[in-house]
Design a protein around this motif. Structure first.
Motif, PDB file in Angstrom:
ATOM      1  N   VAL A  87      -7.342   6.077   0.589  1.00 17.78           N
ATOM      2  CA  VAL A  87      -6.521   5.830   1.764  1.00 17.78           C
ATOM      3  C   VAL A  87      -6.490   4.328   1.984  1.00 17.78           C
ATOM      4  CG1 VAL A  87      -6.210   6.241   4.226  1.00 17.78           C
ATOM      5  CG2 VAL A  87      -7.117   8.057   2.768  1.00 17.78           C
ATOM      6  N   TRP A  88      -5.359   3.710   1.686  1.00 16.81           N
ATOM      7  CA  TRP A  88      -5.269   2.241   1.698  1.00 16.81           C
ATOM      8  C   TRP A  88      -5.249   1.684   3.116  1.00 16.81           C
ATOM      9  CZ3 TRP A  88      -2.099   5.872  -0.273  1.00 16.81           C
ATOM     10  CH2 TRP A  88      -0.919   6.160   0.425  1.00 16.81           C
ATOM     11  N   ASN A  89      -4.873   2.486   4.086  1.00 18.37           N
ATOM     12  CA  ASN A  89      -4.909   2.080   5.485  1.00 18.37           C
ATOM     13  C   ASN A  89      -5.566   3.209   6.263  1.00 18.37           C
ATOM     14  OD1 ASN A  89      -4.471   1.595   8.199  1.00 18.37           O
ATOM     15  ND2 ASN A  89      -2.255   1.448   8.056  1.00 18.37           N
ATOM     16  N   PRO A  90      -6.867   3.110   6.551  1.00 10.96           N
ATOM     17  CA  PRO A  90      -7.585   4.230   7.181  1.00 10.96           C
ATOM     18  C   PRO A  90      -6.999   4.685   8.509  1.00 10.96           C
ATOM     19  CG  PRO A  90      -9.124   2.611   6.316  1.00 10.96           C
ATOM     20  CD  PRO A  90      -7.758   1.996   6.204  1.00 10.96           C
ATOM     21  N   ALA A  91      -6.342   3.785   9.249  1.00 14.75           N
ATOM     22  CA  ALA A  91      -5.747   4.187  10.525  1.00 14.75           C
ATOM     23  C   ALA A  91      -4.520   5.068  10.311  1.00 14.75           C
ATOM     24  CB  ALA A  91      -5.357   2.960  11.339  1.00 14.75           C
ATOM     25  N   MET A  92      -3.927   4.994   9.125  1.00 15.90           N
ATOM     26  CA  MET A  92      -2.712   5.752   8.802  1.00 15.90           C
ATOM     27  C   MET A  92      -1.670   5.583   9.902  1.00 15.90           C
ATOM     28  SD  MET A  92      -4.380   9.154   7.044  1.00 15.90           S
ATOM     29  CE  MET A  92      -2.835   9.695   6.341  1.00 15.90           C
ATOM     30  N   ALA A  93      -1.452   4.333  10.279  1.00 12.73           N
ATOM     31  CA  ALA A  93      -0.534   4.037  11.372  1.00 12.73           C
ATOM     32  C   ALA A  93       0.000   2.622  11.243  1.00 12.73           C
ATOM     33  CB  ALA A  93      -1.252   4.192  12.717  1.00 12.73           C
ATOM     34  N   TYR A  94       1.120   2.389  11.878  1.00 15.29           N
ATOM     35  CA  TYR A  94       1.734   1.090  12.125  1.00 15.29           C
ATOM     36  C   TYR A  94       2.444   0.524  10.916  1.00 15.29           C
ATOM     37  CZ  TYR A  94       2.406  -3.465  14.329  1.00 15.29           C
ATOM     38  OH  TYR A  94       2.962  -4.605  14.847  1.00 15.29           O
TER      39      TYR A  94
ATOM     40  N   ASN B 163       2.357   0.223   6.240  1.00 16.91           N
ATOM     41  CA  ASN B 163       1.924   0.932   5.034  1.00 16.91           C
ATOM     42  C   ASN B 163       1.300   0.013   3.997  1.00 16.91           C
ATOM     43  OD1 ASN B 163       1.773   3.337   3.434  1.00 16.91           O
ATOM     44  ND2 ASN B 163       3.519   2.610   2.253  1.00 16.91           N
ATOM     45  N   ASP B 164       0.878  -1.158   4.395  1.00 17.12           N
ATOM     46  CA  ASP B 164       0.292  -2.093   3.438  1.00 17.12           C
ATOM     47  C   ASP B 164      -1.155  -1.739   3.131  1.00 17.12           C
ATOM     48  OD1 ASP B 164       2.485  -4.204   3.191  1.00 17.12           O
ATOM     49  OD2 ASP B 164       2.261  -4.022   5.353  1.00 17.12           O
ATOM     50  N   GLY B 165      -1.644  -2.279   1.999  1.00 16.95           N
ATOM     51  CA  GLY B 165      -3.007  -1.993   1.569  1.00 16.95           C
ATOM     52  C   GLY B 165      -4.027  -2.837   2.291  1.00 16.95           C
ATOM     53  N   VAL B 166      -3.994  -2.832   3.603  1.00 19.91           N
ATOM     54  CA  VAL B 166      -4.955  -3.559   4.436  1.00 19.91           C
ATOM     55  C   VAL B 166      -5.579  -2.554   5.387  1.00 19.91           C
ATOM     56  CG1 VAL B 166      -5.237  -5.300   6.244  1.00 19.91           C
ATOM     57  CG2 VAL B 166      -3.761  -5.771   4.265  1.00 19.91           C
ATOM     58  N   ASP B 167      -6.903  -2.585   5.490  1.00 22.76           N
ATOM     59  CA  ASP B 167      -7.606  -1.627   6.355  1.00 22.76           C
ATOM     60  C   ASP B 167      -7.305  -1.923   7.821  1.00 22.76           C
ATOM     61  OD1 ASP B 167      -8.697  -0.658   4.040  1.00 22.76           O
ATOM     62  OD2 ASP B 167     -10.604  -1.703   4.264  1.00 22.76           O
ATOM     63  N   LEU B 168      -6.712  -0.951   8.497  1.00 24.34           N
ATOM     64  CA  LEU B 168      -6.521  -1.030   9.939  1.00 24.34           C
ATOM     65  C   LEU B 168      -7.371   0.055  10.588  1.00 24.34           C
ATOM     66  CD1 LEU B 168      -2.639  -1.515  10.289  1.00 24.34           C
ATOM     67  CD2 LEU B 168      -4.407  -3.235   9.882  1.00 24.34           C
ATOM     68  N   ALA B 169      -7.798  -0.201  11.817  1.00 24.52           N
ATOM     69  CA  ALA B 169      -8.616   0.763  12.547  1.00 24.52           C
ATOM     70  C   ALA B 169      -8.259   0.685  14.022  1.00 24.52           C
ATOM     71  CB  ALA B 169     -10.105   0.478  12.349  1.00 24.52           C
ATOM     72  N   ARG B 170      -8.528   1.773  14.739  1.00 25.97           N
ATOM     73  CA  ARG B 170      -8.261   1.810  16.173  1.00 25.97           C
ATOM     74  C   ARG B 170      -9.517   1.459  16.960  1.00 25.97           C
ATOM     75  NH1 ARG B 170      -3.379   3.240  17.614  1.00 25.97           N
ATOM     76  NH2 ARG B 170      -2.122   4.550  16.239  1.00 25.97           N
ATOM     77  N   ALA B 171      -9.353   0.596  17.934  1.00 25.85           N
ATOM     78  CA  ALA B 171     -10.443   0.266  18.849  1.00 25.85           C
ATOM     79  C   ALA B 171     -10.580   1.384  19.884  1.00 25.85           C
ATOM     80  CB  ALA B 171     -10.165  -1.062  19.527  1.00 25.85           C
TER      81      ALA B 171
ATOM     82  N   ASP C 127      -9.920   1.391  22.931  1.00 25.51           N
ATOM     83  CA  ASP C 127      -8.783   1.461  23.848  1.00 25.51           C
ATOM     84  C   ASP C 127      -7.499   1.919  23.162  1.00 25.51           C
ATOM     85  OD1 ASP C 127      -8.126  -0.717  22.309  1.00 25.51           O
ATOM     86  OD2 ASP C 127      -8.026  -2.157  23.954  1.00 25.51           O
ATOM     87  N   GLY C 128      -7.579   2.266  21.876  1.00 26.37           N
ATOM     88  CA  GLY C 128      -6.412   2.742  21.148  1.00 26.37           C
ATOM     89  C   GLY C 128      -5.643   1.671  20.410  1.00 26.37           C
ATOM     90  N   SER C 129      -5.965   0.406  20.649  1.00 27.10           N
ATOM     91  CA  SER C 129      -5.265  -0.681  19.962  1.00 27.10           C
ATOM     92  C   SER C 129      -5.712  -0.767  18.506  1.00 27.10           C
ATOM     93  CB  SER C 129      -5.528  -2.013  20.668  1.00 27.10           C
ATOM     94  OG  SER C 129      -6.914  -2.337  20.599  1.00 27.10           O
ATOM     95  N   LEU C 130      -4.859  -1.369  17.672  1.00 28.52           N
ATOM     96  CA  LEU C 130      -5.152  -1.497  16.254  1.00 28.52           C
ATOM     97  C   LEU C 130      -5.672  -2.891  15.928  1.00 28.52           C
ATOM     98  CD1 LEU C 130      -2.044   0.316  14.759  1.00 28.52           C
ATOM     99  CD2 LEU C 130      -4.405   1.041  14.467  1.00 28.52           C
ATOM    100  N   GLN C 131      -6.539  -2.942  14.931  1.00 25.49           N
ATOM    101  CA  GLN C 131      -7.079  -4.222  14.464  1.00 25.49           C
ATOM    102  C   GLN C 131      -7.270  -4.142  12.961  1.00 25.49           C
ATOM    103  OE1 GLN C 131     -10.492  -3.706  16.984  1.00 25.49           O
ATOM    104  NE2 GLN C 131     -11.844  -3.212  15.260  1.00 25.49           N
ATOM    105  N   VAL C 132      -7.334  -5.294  12.317  1.00 21.48           N
ATOM    106  CA  VAL C 132      -7.688  -5.343  10.901  1.00 21.48           C
ATOM    107  C   VAL C 132      -9.186  -5.097  10.792  1.00 21.48           C
ATOM    108  CG1 VAL C 132      -7.784  -6.769   8.837  1.00 21.48           C
ATOM    109  CG2 VAL C 132      -5.802  -6.907  10.351  1.00 21.48           C
ATOM    110  N   ALA C 133      -9.564  -4.188   9.890  1.00 21.29           N
ATOM    111  CA  ALA C 133     -10.959  -3.759   9.827  1.00 21.29           C
ATOM    112  C   ALA C 133     -11.598  -4.119   8.495  1.00 21.29           C
ATOM    113  CB  ALA C 133     -11.049  -2.249  10.037  1.00 21.29           C
TER     114      ALA C 133
END
Length: 569
Positions: free
Chosen positions: A464-471, A473-481, A483-489
């Motif tokens: 899974v190239w983007n664990p948040a599966m949201a926002y 589709n690039d191969g950069v790990d995103l995650a939800r804080a 409060d629901g906001s997204l950040q690079v992880a």
């Protein structure tokens, strides 16, 4: 009067094209137009419209369309389930979707057809051996063709769900495994052949129909039923027989359109199929590519078939991966002189041009089907389902993903990044969300250790190239804080992100990185590297030019999350 006649002639030329769309044809190793010029088909498959697959609706456990409809009927009744299905067909794909595809740069559409929209199943025929035609499928195909012609797009007809189902991957063909398959009942094959003859009769004079893709992804063990999907099959005699027979039926009424064939093993196993040679002079071989590396070696078998038989090949279905993989696969295909058709235009998940966002009631229904929530009342279920099919799925309410379009059309041919969002830095400074890094391939706009899923090639697990599966589709790990906001992880050493910014007033600025975790990072400003500093202390001072500038955040040690970049004078 003479001047009026000249004006009228000019207006007629403006109102009507000087040349009709060309019939495409196979010539040696290329698909060409009427002038013999090569044509690269850049297409999109309308997966999920005429044929639903469970994963697209987030119900993989239900699988086939007929099971999905049955479960819906259990909740709201058979008549309302059919009304729901009609609403889905009315709203999933409309002219607005096709207009958007033309704006983005596609020149073709692959229509995955469910045979049952065009003709009755064999066990429902009033007279055995005869074919009852249903106007539903033909009418919707005519609608799509009109929308395509308005946008100067080709249409490729693809029999995605054949009578009886063409394989053991039952979801892709809506197959009932308790009944004989396409390969186990001659009546199914007769119906398939008759359907293609009927389609050919209807569209034989239509140049906007590019080709007939006569059976999608056969996957069946003919010699060994334990070879579930036919990947080890060496003979494939029943497949060849049906392909030849269908082609002959088409040619009885239509001598001009390209016929596309697919091998066994989801379209990729041609062993035995071509041993006796090509049976038609206007054939194209299709192959499908998923979750494999993007090297030339990965398509060597199909290139060899092209050379051996002097026939065009076409990447007829691909996708379901990251943007980096998309760009490299397009570059691979076009660099080897072949067109492509992506999959799919839209679904609930994020890695397609359009994303369906379901209403809260549908989410509750999904929880019930997963065994994680209470059963909704019939009224609640109907409301949620009809909103899903009449509103959520419609183009006007879909989320658009420009990063996916960039990955398909610009990034394959460019070593430059472009902004994902416009970042304007005012005279006093500005703030950039870390998730809004540039668009481009891995190594161009960012660098990540896991930019795509190659599990078919490496034999490993799905990535899974983007664990948040949201926002995006690039191969950069995103995650939800929290409060629901997204950040690079989880930025790791050697990984980096690039940001293109527009500075209103040049001068000296300080950059502060909002982070979580421990480690070290360095900055590159307009290509000039600054010394690495500990996370939490990165507040470098540097010169920015008026207008366009680039910033790159490079992880040097440890592992940390990146939330924002704050620039101040």
């Amino acid at each position: 009067m003479k001047r009026f006649a000249c004006l009228l002639a000019t207006l007629c030329c403006l109102a009507f094209p000087l040349h009709a769309k060309d019939f495409l044809r196979a010539k040696d190793k290329q698909i060409v137009d009427a002038q013999g010029q090569p044509v690269i088909l850049r297409g999109m498959g309308l997966g999920g419209w005429m044929l639903q697959e469970g994963y697209m609706l987030e119900v993989p456990q239900l699988g086939t369309q007929q099971v999905i409809l049955a479960r819906i009927a259990e909740l709201i009744g058979e008549d309302k389930a059919q009304a729901w299905h009609q609403a889905w067909l009315d709203n999933h794909t409309t002219k607005a979707d096709i207009d958007a595809m033309a704006r983005w740069g596609f020149n073709s559409i692959r229509l995955p057809m469910h045979y049952a929209l065009y003709t009755l199943p064999v066990d429902q025929e009033p007279v055995a051996g005869e074919q009852t035609w249903r106007e539903e499928g033909f009418r919707r195909t005519d609608d799509l063709l009109r929308w395509a012609k308005a946008n100067d797009l080709y249409v490729i007809l693809d029999l995605h769900a054949g009578p009886g189902g063409q394989g053991n991957d039952i979801n892709i063909a809506d197959r009932d495994p308790s009944k004989p398959s396409l390969w186990e009942d001659r009546r199914h094959q007769d119906k398939m052949v008759a359907l293609w003859r009927k389609l050919a009769e209807r569209y034989k004079d239509e140049p906007y129909i590019a080709a007939y893709d006569i059976i999608n992804e056969p996957n069946w063990g003919f010699a060994d039923r334990a070879d579930t999907n036919g990947c080890k099959e060496t003979g494939n005699a029943p497949l060849r027989e049906l392909l030849v027979r269908t082609t002959q039926a088409i040619r009885e009424v239509d001598p001009r359109h390209i016929v596309i064939i697919e091998g066994n093993c989801w379209g990729n196993n041609y062993q035995g199929v071509l041993d006796a040679g090509l049976w038609d002079d206007n054939l194209v071989l299709s192959f499908h590519k998923y979750w494999s590396v993007t090297t030339r070696e990965s398509i060597a078998d199909w290139l060899a078939l092209r050379d051996k038989h002097n026939v065009p090949i076409w990447l007829g279905e691909t996708g379901e991966n990251s943007n980096d993989w998309f760009s490299r696969t397009v570059a691979l295909a076009e660099g080897n002189g072949m067109g492509w058709a992506w999959w799919p235009l839209k679904k609930i998940r994020y890695n397609n041009p359009l994303q369906i966002i379901p209403n809260p009631g549908y989410d509750k229904l999904l929880a019930y089907w997963r065994g994680e929530g209470a059963k909704p009342s019939a009224a609640e279920a109907e409301k949620a389902l009809m909103q899903f099919a009449s509103h959520d799925v419609n183009y006007a309410n879909n989320v658009q993903h420009p990063d996916v379009i960039d990955a398909l059309f610009r990034a394959p041919h460019s070593d430059q990044s472009v902004p994902f969002k416009r970042h304007v830095i005012a005279a006093r400074g500005g703030r950039i969300a870390a998730i809004d890094f540039d668009m481009g391939r891995n190594g161009v706009a960012y660098r990540d250790d896991t930019p795509a899923n190659h599990h078919i090639s490496d034999g490993g697990e799905r990535v899974v190239w983007n664990p948040a599966m949201a926002y995006r589709n690039d191969g950069v790990d995103l995650a939800r804080a929290a409060d629901g906001s997204l950040q690079v992880a989880d930025l790791r050493p050697g990984e980096w992100l690039q940001y293109t910014i527009e500075v209103e007033r040049g001068g000296r600025y300080r950059l502060h990185l909002a982070t979580r975790g421990e480690g070290r990072a360095s900055l590159q400003v307009n290509g000039e590297a600054l010394p690495a500093q500990a996370i939490g202390e990165v507040s470098a001072s540097f010169e920015l030019l008026p207008g366009r500038n680039t910033l790159r955040v490079v992880a040097q040690a440890g592992a940390f999350d990146l939330l924002t970049l704050q620039l101040r004078r």
